[in-house]
Design a protein around this motif. Structure first.
Motif, PDB file in Angstrom:
ATOM      1  N   SER A 239       0.836  -1.202   0.000  1.00  0.00           N
ATOM      2  CA  SER A 239       0.000   0.000   0.000  1.00  0.00           C
ATOM      3  C   SER A 239       0.864   1.243   0.000  1.00  0.00           C
ATOM      4  O   SER A 239       0.658   2.175  -0.790  1.00  0.00           O
ATOM      5  N   VAL A 240       1.845   1.275   0.912  1.00  0.00           N
ATOM      6  CA  VAL A 240       2.729   2.445   1.005  1.00  0.00           C
ATOM      7  C   VAL A 240       3.495   2.627  -0.308  1.00  0.00           C
ATOM      8  O   VAL A 240       3.519   3.723  -0.893  1.00  0.00           O
ATOM      9  N   ALA A 241       4.091   1.520  -0.779  1.00  0.00           N
ATOM     10  CA  ALA A 241       4.893   1.603  -2.007  1.00  0.00           C
ATOM     11  C   ALA A 241       4.031   2.034  -3.187  1.00  0.00           C
ATOM     12  O   ALA A 241       4.434   2.906  -3.974  1.00  0.00           O
ATOM     13  N   GLY A 242       2.842   1.452  -3.297  1.00  0.00           N
ATOM     14  CA  GLY A 242       1.959   1.769  -4.415  1.00  0.00           C
ATOM     15  C   GLY A 242       1.501   3.221  -4.387  1.00  0.00           C
ATOM     16  O   GLY A 242       1.484   3.911  -5.414  1.00  0.00           O
ATOM     17  N   LEU A 243       1.137   3.687  -3.177  1.00  0.00           N
ATOM     18  CA  LEU A 243       0.691   5.088  -3.058  1.00  0.00           C
ATOM     19  C   LEU A 243       1.812   6.043  -3.453  1.00  0.00           C
ATOM     20  O   LEU A 243       1.592   7.013  -4.192  1.00  0.00           O
ATOM     21  N   LEU A 244       3.027   5.800  -2.962  1.00  0.00           N
ATOM     22  CA  LEU A 244       4.158   6.692  -3.265  1.00  0.00           C
ATOM     23  C   LEU A 244       4.499   6.660  -4.750  1.00  0.00           C
ATOM     24  O   LEU A 244       4.705   7.708  -5.377  1.00  0.00           O
ATOM     25  N   PHE A 245       4.524   5.457  -5.307  1.00  0.00           N
ATOM     26  CA  PHE A 245       4.861   5.319  -6.720  1.00  0.00           C
ATOM     27  C   PHE A 245       3.842   6.075  -7.574  1.00  0.00           C
ATOM     28  O   PHE A 245       4.212   6.825  -8.485  1.00  0.00           O
ATOM     29  N   SER A 246       2.566   5.893  -7.254  1.00  0.00           N
ATOM     30  CA  SER A 246       1.522   6.541  -8.059  1.00  0.00           C
ATOM     31  C   SER A 246       1.589   8.063  -7.871  1.00  0.00           C
ATOM     32  O   SER A 246       1.335   8.820  -8.800  1.00  0.00           O
ATOM     33  N   TYR A 247       1.962   8.517  -6.669  1.00  0.00           N
ATOM     34  CA  TYR A 247       2.068   9.956  -6.422  1.00  0.00           C
ATOM     35  C   TYR A 247       3.185  10.581  -7.256  1.00  0.00           C
ATOM     36  O   TYR A 247       2.985  11.577  -7.935  1.00  0.00           O
ATOM     37  N   HIS A 248       4.360   9.943  -7.216  1.00  0.00           N
ATOM     38  CA  HIS A 248       5.509  10.526  -7.906  1.00  0.00           C
ATOM     39  C   HIS A 248       5.395  10.429  -9.423  1.00  0.00           C
ATOM     40  O   HIS A 248       5.974  11.227 -10.150  1.00  0.00           O
ATOM     41  N   HIS A 249       4.685   9.432  -9.913  1.00  0.00           N
ATOM     42  CA  HIS A 249       4.621   9.253 -11.363  1.00  0.00           C
ATOM     43  C   HIS A 249       3.247   9.564 -11.939  1.00  0.00           C
ATOM     44  O   HIS A 249       2.969   9.231 -13.079  1.00  0.00           O
ATOM     45  N   SER A 250       2.382  10.175 -11.112  1.00  0.00           N
ATOM     46  CA  SER A 250       1.024  10.543 -11.546  1.00  0.00           C
ATOM     47  C   SER A 250       0.284   9.382 -12.197  1.00  0.00           C
ATOM     48  O   SER A 250      -0.220   9.497 -13.309  1.00  0.00           O
ATOM     49  N   LEU A 251       0.244   8.261 -11.487  1.00  0.00           N
ATOM     50  CA  LEU A 251      -0.462   7.090 -11.999  1.00  0.00           C
ATOM     51  C   LEU A 251      -1.632   6.773 -11.067  1.00  0.00           C
ATOM     52  O   LEU A 251      -1.660   7.236  -9.931  1.00  0.00           O
ATOM     53  N   PRO A 252      -2.618   5.995 -11.546  1.00  0.00           N
ATOM     54  CA  PRO A 252      -3.725   5.635 -10.656  1.00  0.00           C
ATOM     55  C   PRO A 252      -3.236   4.799  -9.463  1.00  0.00           C
ATOM     56  O   PRO A 252      -2.419   3.889  -9.631  1.00  0.00           O
ATOM     57  N   SER A 253      -3.746   5.114  -8.262  1.00  0.00           N
ATOM     58  CA  SER A 253      -3.187   4.518  -7.050  1.00  0.00           C
ATOM     59  C   SER A 253      -3.605   3.059  -6.832  1.00  0.00           C
ATOM     60  O   SER A 253      -2.775   2.224  -6.467  1.00  0.00           O
ATOM     61  N   GLY A 254      -4.900   2.761  -7.044  1.00  0.00           N
ATOM     62  CA  GLY A 254      -5.381   1.401  -6.788  1.00  0.00           C
ATOM     63  C   GLY A 254      -4.564   0.357  -7.541  1.00  0.00           C
ATOM     64  O   GLY A 254      -3.969  -0.536  -6.930  1.00  0.00           O
ATOM     65  N   PRO A 255      -4.477   0.490  -8.872  1.00  0.00           N
ATOM     66  CA  PRO A 255      -3.690  -0.494  -9.622  1.00  0.00           C
ATOM     67  C   PRO A 255      -2.230  -0.509  -9.201  1.00  0.00           C
ATOM     68  O   PRO A 255      -1.599  -1.577  -9.180  1.00  0.00           O
ATOM     69  N   ALA A 256      -1.669   0.660  -8.829  1.00  0.00           N
ATOM     70  CA  ALA A 256      -0.263   0.694  -8.407  1.00  0.00           C
ATOM     71  C   ALA A 256      -0.071  -0.154  -7.146  1.00  0.00           C
ATOM     72  O   ALA A 256       0.918  -0.881  -7.009  1.00  0.00           O
ATOM     73  N   ILE A 257      -1.038  -0.072  -6.220  1.00  0.00           N
ATOM     74  CA  ILE A 257      -0.926  -0.847  -4.971  1.00  0.00           C
ATOM     75  C   ILE A 257      -1.007  -2.342  -5.267  1.00  0.00           C
ATOM     76  O   ILE A 257      -0.219  -3.145  -4.765  1.00  0.00           O
ATOM     77  N   ILE A 258      -1.981  -2.714  -6.120  1.00  0.00           N
ATOM     78  CA  ILE A 258      -2.138  -4.136  -6.435  1.00  0.00           C
ATOM     79  C   ILE A 258      -0.900  -4.651  -7.168  1.00  0.00           C
ATOM     80  O   ILE A 258      -0.420  -5.755  -6.923  1.00  0.00           O
ATOM     81  N   LEU A 259      -0.343  -3.796  -8.039  1.00  0.00           N
ATOM     82  CA  LEU A 259       0.875  -4.207  -8.745  1.00  0.00           C
ATOM     83  C   LEU A 259       2.044  -4.381  -7.778  1.00  0.00           C
ATOM     84  O   LEU A 259       2.845  -5.307  -7.917  1.00  0.00           O
ATOM     85  N   ALA A 260       2.128  -3.491  -6.790  1.00  0.00           N
ATOM     86  CA  ALA A 260       3.185  -3.618  -5.783  1.00  0.00           C
ATOM     87  C   ALA A 260       3.036  -4.955  -5.056  1.00  0.00           C
ATOM     88  O   ALA A 260       4.021  -5.661  -4.800  1.00  0.00           O
TER      89      ALA A 260
END
Lengths: 289, 247
Positions: A239-260
């Protein structure tokens, strides 16, 4: 540098803090359920139940718009109905359970999308399918925390019968009348978590945060308790990694978390100490002897 | 001698097709009985009927000195998920369920009892091993240890010796003899008639209907075995004749 990358997004923005709290709540509630779904070989059932929630939530949306209460109640009713009905279908018809589940969730998905489309826009549809982890309001956060609390307490109380029901259901049936109670309480908890979690992750991806950390944990622990602890840590970290990644790269957060969580699963699959691929290669010659 | 339980016109089956028909027999308390018969004779079904997992289509199992809460049951190729992450000691400790229920604590004395039992089946040193790593024989010993911990008055075993090595077989037979000495009632579904003759004083031969029940030498005759096979074949060829008595 580290501060700016890891802490500042949460320190500076309220929506990031809310997303973090929501994700932690979902992680703590959903992962024990995911571990037991996995151990009972019911991962697909979890998936089907998550889809089944969609038409229920959609009817709630049709009646009251994007109302938390209406969609939650609709989802709960639909989820419980499917949980009971899928077992029933496989028991009274020759259709195997996996086939009846696949049929079920395809129908549910189609019905849900149609119902939302009758009244809403594509934005609303995306909201229902993929969630809005960055737009959780107070009511949604409270719902997620209540669901997580109920789940953790219930799993703690029912831990022993739950383990027995997974490992040796026939034994539990011969020594105790708790078998049916355990089974249905567990299904109810699963539906509760799916309905709560879908506000954050949507009906399509809530199963991801439930099953992926559990599947990864299988490669790290040889006990059920250990698996739950590992899975919860993986889910929170993802969750933390996905949220940060999506924040810095302007990507959707939900999929980023699941991908993490998916990355954590892939890593565990390769390097996990319990049956991971890396462990199996050197041991092969020994098993041939 | 008082019966541990008796079958009173017991009919058991699946989907209204009886697998055991109108069985009348008494199982004496403290008896050691083998259940034999051709494949599909309803042997496993009978054990399920005694445990109460399977509800009778007709008749009943009537408990005398024993009752259902005192039954220990070992199903055929146990339904245990062998990949489940649980250790030998935890699986054996499950046998304490009736004493401690869902919330009770496994205290020092119970822990010691579990350890002793694991030693009694010759698995000392494997306590912490996950069950996935056990051989077939070691798994069966673990399940016998769980039955021992259950301290059951009535023990039901469904083909307990299928797929075990000869070393394990000796251990398991020793445990069964010990149960007999302790006057527990033991019922075991078995295929190997030599084992039955050597270790089981009583035998119940089943071919959906009761063929014979009594002292092993009187039951395990060539004539009875021939009759049992014929009865089962007749059933398989004309299943509708088997529905006698079923609703």
């Amino acid at each position: 540098m580290i501060w700016e990358t890891l802490v500042e997004p949460f320190a500076a923005y309220g929506f990031m803090r809310r997303a973090l709290v929501g994700c932690i709540a979902v992680s703590l509630g959903a992962t024990p359920i995911g571990v037991f779904l996995l151990l009972r070989r019911m991962s697909l059932t979890g998936d089907a139940m998550a889809h089944a929630i969609l038409p229920g939530a959609a009817v709630g949306y049709l009646i009251a718009g994007l109302s938390l209460t209406a969609m939650t109640v609709g989802g709960l009713i639909a989820g419980m109905a499917v949980a009971l009905f899928s077992g029933f279908v496989s028991r009274v018809t020759p259709l195997r359970e996996d086939a009846s589940l696949a049929a079920f969730y395809l129908i549910s998905l189609a019905a849900g999308v149609l119902i939302v489309s009758i009244r809403g826009s594509n934005v609303d549809l995306m909201h229902v399918l993929f969630g809005t982890v960055l737009a959780l309001d107070d009511a949604a956060l409270i719902l997620l925390c209540v669901v997580a609390s109920i789940t953790v307490i219930a799993v703690a109380l029912l831990f022993r019968p739950l383990v027995l029901e997974c490992a040796d259901p026939q034994f539990l049936r011969t020594v105790s009348g708790l078998s049916a109670v355990t089974h249905f309480t567990f299904l109810a908890l699963a539906v509760l978590n799916l309905v709560g979690g879908f506000h954050a992750f949507g009906t399509l991806m809530i199963v991801g945060i439930m099953i992926l950390p559990a599947a990864a944990a299988r490669f790290w622990s040889v006990s059920v308790g250990g698996m739950i602890v590992v899975a919860a840590h993986i889910a929170v970290s993802a969750s933390v990694a996905g949220l940060l990644f999506s924040y810095h790269h302007s990507l959707p957060s939900g999929p980023a978390i699941i991908l993490a969580a998916g990355v954590a699963y892939a890593l565990s699959l390769v390097i996990g100490p319990v049956g991971g691929l890396a462990r199996q290669i050197p041991s092969r010659p020994r098993t041939q002897l | 001698m008082s019966p541990a339980f008796s079958f009173q016109g017991l009919t058991l089956g699946y989907d209204r097709t009886p697998a055991v028909r109108d069985l009348r027999a008494e199982i004496a308390e403290g008896s050691l009985t083998a259940i034999v018969g051709p494949n599909g004779a309803g042997k496993s079904t009978l054990l399920k009927g005694v445990t109460g997992i399977l509800k009778p289509l007709g008749g009943r199992v009537c408990f005398g000195s024993a009752d259902r809460s005192g039954i220990g049951y070992l199903p055929q190729h146990s339904e245990i998920d062998r990949s489940f992450p649980i250790s030998v000691v935890d699986l054996v400790a499950m046998g304490l369920w009736r004493e401690i229920g869902p919330f009770g604590r496994v205290d020092g004395a119970r822990r010691a009892r579990v350890a002793e039992t694991i030693a009694a089946v010759g698995l000392t040193g494997l306590e912490a091993r996950p069950i996935a790593t056990l051989s077939g024989g070691q798994m069966q010993r673990t399940l016998f240890a769980r039955l021992l911990v259950q301290d059951a008055k009535v023990v039901l075993l469904d083909e307990p010796f299928a797929a075990v090595d000869s070393g394990t077989l000796v251990y398991l037979l020793k445990i069964i003899d010990r149960w007999h000495v302790e006057r527990r009632t033991v019922l075991a579904v078995l295929h190997d008639h030599d084992t039955v003759r050597a270790h089981f004083p009583d035998t119940l031969m089943l071919a959906r209907d009761l063929v014979a029940h009594g002292p092993t030498p009187e039951v395990l005759t060539a004539e009875n075995q021939f009759r049992a096979r014929q009865m089962c074949e007749a059933c398989a060829e004309t299943p509708h004749t088997c529905i006698r008595g079923a609703a």
